[in-house]
Write an enzyme that holds these catalytic residues in place. Structure first.
Site, PDB file in Angstrom:
ATOM      1  N   ASP A   1      -1.314   0.074 -10.420  1.00 52.71           N
ATOM      2  CA  ASP A   1      -2.283  -0.396  -9.428  1.00 52.71           C
ATOM      3  C   ASP A   1      -3.568  -0.551 -10.249  1.00 52.71           C
ATOM      4  OD1 ASP A   1      -2.460  -0.619  -6.240  1.00 52.71           O
ATOM      5  OD2 ASP A   1      -4.354   0.227  -6.893  1.00 52.71           O
TER       6      ASP A   1
ATOM      7  N   LYS B   1       1.946   6.698  -2.902  1.00 52.07           N
ATOM      8  CA  LYS B   1       0.877   6.222  -3.796  1.00 52.07           C
ATOM      9  C   LYS B   1       0.337   7.405  -4.564  1.00 52.07           C
ATOM     10  CE  LYS B   1      -1.203   2.214  -4.525  1.00 52.07           C
ATOM     11  NZ  LYS B   1      -0.745   0.849  -4.220  1.00 52.07           N
TER      12      LYS B   1
HETATM   13  N1  GLU Z   1       0.260  -1.219  -6.444  1.00 55.25           N
HETATM   14  C1  GLU Z   1       1.023  -2.313  -5.937  1.00 55.25           C
HETATM   15  C2  GLU Z   1       0.840  -2.420  -4.435  1.00 55.25           C
HETATM   16  O1  GLU Z   1      -0.239  -2.145  -3.949  1.00 55.25           O
HETATM   17  C3  GLU Z   1       2.480  -2.288  -6.390  1.00 55.25           C
HETATM   18  C4  GLU Z   1       3.245  -1.014  -6.164  1.00 55.25           C
HETATM   19  C5  GLU Z   1       4.635  -1.001  -6.809  1.00 55.25           C
HETATM   20  O2  GLU Z   1       5.016  -1.938  -7.466  1.00 55.25           O
HETATM   21  O3  GLU Z   1       5.315   0.016  -6.585  1.00 55.25           O
HETATM   22  O4  GLU Z   1       1.681  -2.833  -3.690  1.00 55.25           O
END
Ligand code: GLU
Length: 445
Positions: A166, A126
């Site tokens: 996100d 992340k």
């Molecule tokens: N931010 C999204 C999550 O919390 C998607 C992350 C992504 O697609 O890599 O899962």
């Protein structure tokens, strides 16, 4: 908690001082692991749990940019590459003033297990920044994204680390980030980012995926209880990408969403949220939920309490972490709510989860219930790798199947550990063992 787990947890708290959200995310997983460590002593022997709590790599960097007034602004950028046992690091970028290392680590930790639950070959990571896109012009957002990528590009790649969106990062930001990556590297490497536009390497259904996936997951929860969405009253907090698409799919599946919210308040609309108006207000005008209430006959702006005071059969927290606390959980359960499922990451506090479960409310944790977004990102990577693009119908069908599989994996795992119906334990145990087994196989790395 088991004594060994408690020691490990104390160590995590000490090594990551002040990172409350990260401690909370670790604690929630540890709470499910007592039986697992008893059944699998090999995990402790190889220090798997200690290793899983330590990100493989953490990057913090300066992001300088120039605003429209010509002033130099400085933000902080992060990428936490948490675990690559199952595939390249994978997870979104969050741009929000609340972002600091503890938030990025909690999200990266959760992401590792969520991604494992999808059954697709993606590790966990992340990133993000304390940059606040609210009130910024397009040009400012572009310059920020370009500066952010000017550092990030050296750490990512389709086989290394694949960021996506996100909170605060949507199609516009992914476009600017991808453009800068392409320019610096001189490579049209589509698989380096997901959430791309449909005309330049994106996947059908990626925009809708988290919200649609959540609705599919809840449909499975209801079916498992001999019920369905037909005639249910649903409350969805938030009004961003996840909330909007959850509302859309719930309506298609026969439920009625009677309330939604933003950081300025909540709105109750007994006829069912008018999605076209909500999108106009939130996506086009980037306005406030009060504008929706003003323009919609019969809709009321909530004046007291919170959105969790609106009675419902199903509650879907889709805004942000820790938005549903013990008080809210008590009120929801008392008012007859039967299902709570998380579209956001860790929106329900641990005390609230306990209260809901004690009251017999079915609780679908975010790791499982909101995994549709990242699962569709993995489908986007698959299409990029084969230079293919699937139709909307085909992609949505795959998403629905993945959500159904995650749902049954949670329940069968919970059964295997004599915790019938406990989705939280089922998700934590299934996600953990998948990652732990791969780590054992790959040796001490
Ligand atoms: N931010 C999204 C999550 O919390 C998607 C992350 C992504 O697609 O890599 O899962």
């Amino acid at each position: 908690m088991d004594a060994m787990l408690q020691d490990l947890f104390d160590d995590v708290v000490e090594r990551n001082a002040g990172e409350d959200e990260f401690h909370q995310a670790v604690r929630e997983v540890f709470d499910s692991l007592a039986l697992v460590v008893r059944r699998h002593p090999e995990y402790a022997e190889a220090s798997i749990i200690r290793r899983i709590c330590e990100p493989e790599r953490q990057i913090i960097f300066r992001v300088p940019w120039v605003d429209d007034a010509g002033e130099v602004r400085i933000n902080r950028g992060f990428r936490v590459e948490f675990n690559s046992a199952l595939g390249p690091f994978k997870g979104g970028l969050r741009f929000h003033p609340s972002v600091y290392l503890g938030i990025v680590k909690f999200l990266g930790f959760e992401q590792t297990f969520k991604n494992a639950l999808t059954g697709l070959p993606i590790g966990g990571g992340k990133g993000g920044s304390d940059f606040d896109p609210k009130g910024c012009s397009d040009g400012e957002v572009m310059r920020f994204c370009q500066s952010f990528m000017t550092e990030l590009y050296r750490h990512i790649g389709e086989y290394t680390d694949v960021p996506a969106g996100d909170t605060g990062v949507g199609g516009r930001e992914i476009g600017y980030l991808f453009g800068q990556y392409k320019r610096i590297t001189n490579r049209y490497e589509s698989g380096v980012l997901t959430g791309k536009g449909l005309g330049w390497g994106g996947s059908q259904v990626r925009t809708e995926a988290t919200g649609y996936g959540l609705a599919f997951f809840v449909q499975e929860m209801l079916t498992a209880d001999g019920a369905s969405f037909d005639g249910t009253r649903v409350v969805v907090s938030g009004s961003g990408n996840v909330a909007i698409h959850a509302i859309e799919k719930v309506h298609q599946l026969g439920g009625t969403v009677v309330a939604c919210s933003d950081s300025s308040g909540y709105v109750v609309d007994e006829q069912g949220i008018d999605l076209a108006l909500l999108r106009e207000v939130k996506e086009v005008e980037r306005g406030r939920i009060a504008d929706y209430a003003e323009r919609r006959d019969g809709a009321e702006l909530g004046r007291d309490g919170s959105i969790w005071d609106v009675s419902c059969d199903v509650a879907l927290p889709c805004a942000t972490q820790n938005e549903l606390d013990a008080d809210a959980a008590t009120r929801l359960a008392k008012a007859g709510c039967r299902v709570v499922a998380e579209g956001a990451n860790m929106p329900t506090t641990p005390e609230a989860v306990d209260l809901l479960q004690e009251a017999g409310v079915r609780y679908g944790p975010g790791k499982a219930a909101n995994a549709g977004g990242v699962a569709t990102s993995a489908l986007e990577m698959q299409q990029n790798a084969s230079r293919a693009s699937w139709t909307f119908e085909e992609t949505e069908e795959r998403l629905e199947r993945i959500m159904r599989d995650i749902h049954s994996l949670c329940l069968t795992t919970a059964d295997e550990y004599d915790l019938p119906g406990n989705y939280a334990d089922g998700a934590n145990i299934a996600g953990f063992t998948q990652v732990a087994d791969a780590m054992l196989a790959l040796g001490v790395v």
